[in-house]
Motif scaffolding. Structure first.
Motif, short mmCIF file in Angstrom:
data_model
loop_
_atom_site.label_atom_id
_atom_site.label_comp_id
_atom_site.label_asym_id
_atom_site.label_seq_id
_atom_site.Cartn_x
_atom_site.Cartn_y
_atom_site.Cartn_z
N UNK A 169 1.89 5.94 -0.72
CA UNK A 169 3.27 5.46 -1.56
C UNK A 169 2.18 5.97 -3.71
N UNK A 170 2.95 4.69 -4.07
CA UNK A 170 3.05 4.97 -5.58
C UNK A 170 1.68 4.77 -6.08
N UNK A 171 1.29 3.80 -4.95
CA UNK A 171 -0.22 2.66 -5.76
C UNK A 171 -0.91 3.87 -5.53
N UNK A 172 -1.02 4.31 -4.50
CA UNK A 172 -2.26 5.58 -3.91
C UNK A 172 -2.88 6.38 -5.23
N UNK A 173 -1.51 6.46 -6.45
CA UNK A 173 -1.95 7.91 -7.38
C UNK A 173 -3.03 6.87 -8.77
N UNK A 174 -2.98 4.93 -8.70
CA UNK A 174 -3.55 4.44 -9.55
C UNK A 174 -4.85 3.99 -9.02
N UNK A 175 -5.69 4.68 -7.83
CA UNK A 175 -6.88 5.08 -7.28
C UNK A 175 -7.89 6.02 -8.34
N UNK A 176 -7.83 6.00 -9.40
CA UNK A 176 -8.32 7.03 -9.56
C UNK A 176 -9.86 7.22 -9.67
N UNK A 177 -10.47 5.96 -10.06
CA UNK A 177 -12.31 5.87 -10.38
C UNK A 177 -12.35 6.28 -9.41
N UNK A 178 -11.70 5.65 -7.39
CA UNK A 178 -12.39 5.96 -7.00
C UNK A 178 -11.98 7.80 -6.49
N UNK A 179 -11.25 8.68 -6.76
CA UNK A 179 -10.90 9.68 -6.51
C UNK A 179 -11.43 10.34 -7.41
N UNK A 180 -12.70 10.18 -8.66
CA UNK A 180 -12.94 10.38 -9.40
C UNK A 180 -14.78 10.56 -8.87
#
Length: 133
Positions: free
Chosen positions: A84-95
């Motif tokens: 969903x769109x909220x999953x795009x806000x997990x930038x710290x985890x992605x980094x």
């Protein structure tokens, strides 16, 4: 007046439900570089995408070969699916995942610049799937 409009609006159901979100990147491969770029996709890119899936940051990814209509069109399309769109806000985890699979920010930026000799990114688009009821 608002009391009258409230129940009528609540009764109007959408004929769809918002579904997953796809980030679609359009790529034009430079002449003679298709196999080199595919090796990158099958190596570091795939390892990173699999780590992102395992971490629950994405639900999937796909590579498409396109038939360009003009010399300016993409000949490869990369699609990454998020729940969903909220999953795009997990930038710290992605980094954090990317640091493990592709190195530090400086290393990733250098890698991106090195890949410029193989391909050109034409643009990225976000698409939200609408599931019809």
């Amino acid at each position: 007046m608002l009391a009258i409009l409230g129940p009528a609006t609540a009764q109007e159901a959408r004929p769809y439900k918002e579904g997953p979100v796809r980030e679609v990147t359009f790529v034009r491969i430079k002449p003679g570089q298709f196999n080199n770029y595919m090796k990158f996709l099958d190596g570091p890119y795939k390892a990173n995408m699999e780590a992102m899936k395992k971490a629950g940051l994405i639900t999937g990814y796909t590579v498409y070969r396109a038939q360009p209509r003009t010399p300016q069109d993409a000949d490869l399309v990369l699609a990454v699916t998020f729940a969903n769109m909220a999953a795009l806000d997990r930038s710290d985890e992605t980094d954090a995942v990317m640091a493990k699979t592709m190195g530090s920010m400086d290393q990733r930026e250098k890698g991106a610049m090195d890949r410029e000799s193989m391909r050109e990114i034409l643009g990225t688009q976000l698409l939200r799937e609408l599931d019809l009821k």
